[in-house]
Design an enzyme around this catalytic site. Sequence first.
Site, mmCIF file in Angstrom:
data_model
loop_
_atom_site.group_PDB
_atom_site.id
_atom_site.type_symbol
_atom_site.label_atom_id
_atom_site.label_comp_id
_atom_site.label_asym_id
_atom_site.label_seq_id
_atom_site.Cartn_x
_atom_site.Cartn_y
_atom_site.Cartn_z
ATOM 1 C CB ILE A 42 -0.982 0.072 1.185
ATOM 2 C CG1 ILE A 42 -2.088 0.746 0.782
ATOM 3 C CG2 ILE A 42 -0.277 0.226 2.493
ATOM 4 C CD1 ILE A 42 -3.344 0.592 1.940
ATOM 5 C CG ASN B 209 12.013 -5.954 6.698
ATOM 6 O OD1 ASN B 209 13.380 -5.837 6.326
ATOM 7 N ND2 ASN B 209 11.538 -5.040 6.299
ATOM 8 C CG HIS C 200 5.565 -9.592 5.340
ATOM 9 N ND1 HIS C 200 5.295 -9.335 6.567
ATOM 10 C CD2 HIS C 200 6.196 -8.204 4.948
ATOM 11 C CE1 HIS C 200 5.819 -8.296 7.212
ATOM 12 N NE2 HIS C 200 6.611 -7.454 6.071
ATOM 13 C CG HIS D 121 9.175 -6.216 1.743
ATOM 14 N ND1 HIS D 121 8.144 -4.909 1.873
ATOM 15 C CD2 HIS D 121 9.365 -6.553 3.106
ATOM 16 C CE1 HIS D 121 7.955 -4.663 3.211
ATOM 17 N NE2 HIS D 121 8.638 -5.843 3.846
HETATM 18 P P1 AMP Z 1 7.400 -4.796 7.141
HETATM 19 O O1 AMP Z 1 8.113 -3.268 7.555
HETATM 20 O O2 AMP Z 1 8.313 -5.634 6.614
HETATM 21 O O3 AMP Z 1 6.610 -5.626 8.364
HETATM 22 O O4 AMP Z 1 6.482 -4.582 5.973
HETATM 23 C C1 AMP Z 1 5.000 -4.387 5.974
HETATM 24 C C2 AMP Z 1 4.473 -3.956 4.951
HETATM 25 O O5 AMP Z 1 3.248 -3.789 4.718
HETATM 26 C C3 AMP Z 1 4.903 -2.141 4.736
HETATM 27 O O6 AMP Z 1 5.681 -2.003 3.609
HETATM 28 C C4 AMP Z 1 3.308 -1.507 4.384
HETATM 29 O O7 AMP Z 1 3.279 -0.461 3.542
HETATM 30 C C5 AMP Z 1 2.564 -2.772 4.251
HETATM 31 N N1 AMP Z 1 1.139 -2.793 4.653
HETATM 32 C C6 AMP Z 1 0.531 -2.709 5.653
HETATM 33 N N2 AMP Z 1 -0.697 -2.681 5.394
HETATM 34 C C7 AMP Z 1 -0.946 -2.862 4.419
HETATM 35 C C8 AMP Z 1 -2.083 -3.033 3.403
HETATM 36 N N3 AMP Z 1 -3.286 -2.884 3.983
HETATM 37 N N4 AMP Z 1 -2.068 -3.423 2.057
HETATM 38 C C9 AMP Z 1 -0.977 -3.770 1.603
HETATM 39 N N5 AMP Z 1 0.145 -3.326 2.386
HETATM 40 C C10 AMP Z 1 0.344 -3.187 3.385
#
Ligand code: AMP
Length: 116
Positions: free
Chosen positions: A33, A89, A102, A104
């Site tokens: 997002i 991460n 997850h 990236h």
């Molecule tokens: P991390 O910092 O590795 O935990 O990454 C979490 C990621 O999730 C971040 O890059 C956010 O921008 C992404 N994120 C959070 N909420 C959403 C959402 N509703 N849809 C898509 N991505 C999201």
Amino acid sequence: LNTNQTIFHKIINREVPADIIFEDSKVIAFRDISPISPEHILIVPKASISKLSDADIKDEALLGHMLLVAKDVAIKLGFADDGFRVVINSGEKAGQTVFQLHMHLLGGRDFSWPPG
Ligand code: AMP
């Protein structure tokens, strides 16, 4: 009842919308997002695993599957040949903010090394 429902579980369950790129029985892939590169896709296992450090040997095939899905998505979206990066991460100090495992998938620009 799963008491560890993250935003990603809500996307998997279609309770929250997302730009879904790929899905199969084991993983879902959707656009981040708040992208940090022109292409920024998250590959998320459907099984509840909070972070990479919580994964174990039973997750071995799933973890390999996530990497293969990442490169397949990079090929499908047309940026595999230019180069891409995958990042996980694990834990707060690494910058993890959503505590469902997850990966990236980042593409569409040059990346520096070392990362920040
Ligand atoms: P991390 O910092 O590795 O935990 O990454 C979490 C990621 O999730 C971040 O890059 C956010 O921008 C992404 N994120 C959070 N909420 C959403 C959402 N509703 N849809 C898509 N991505 C999201």
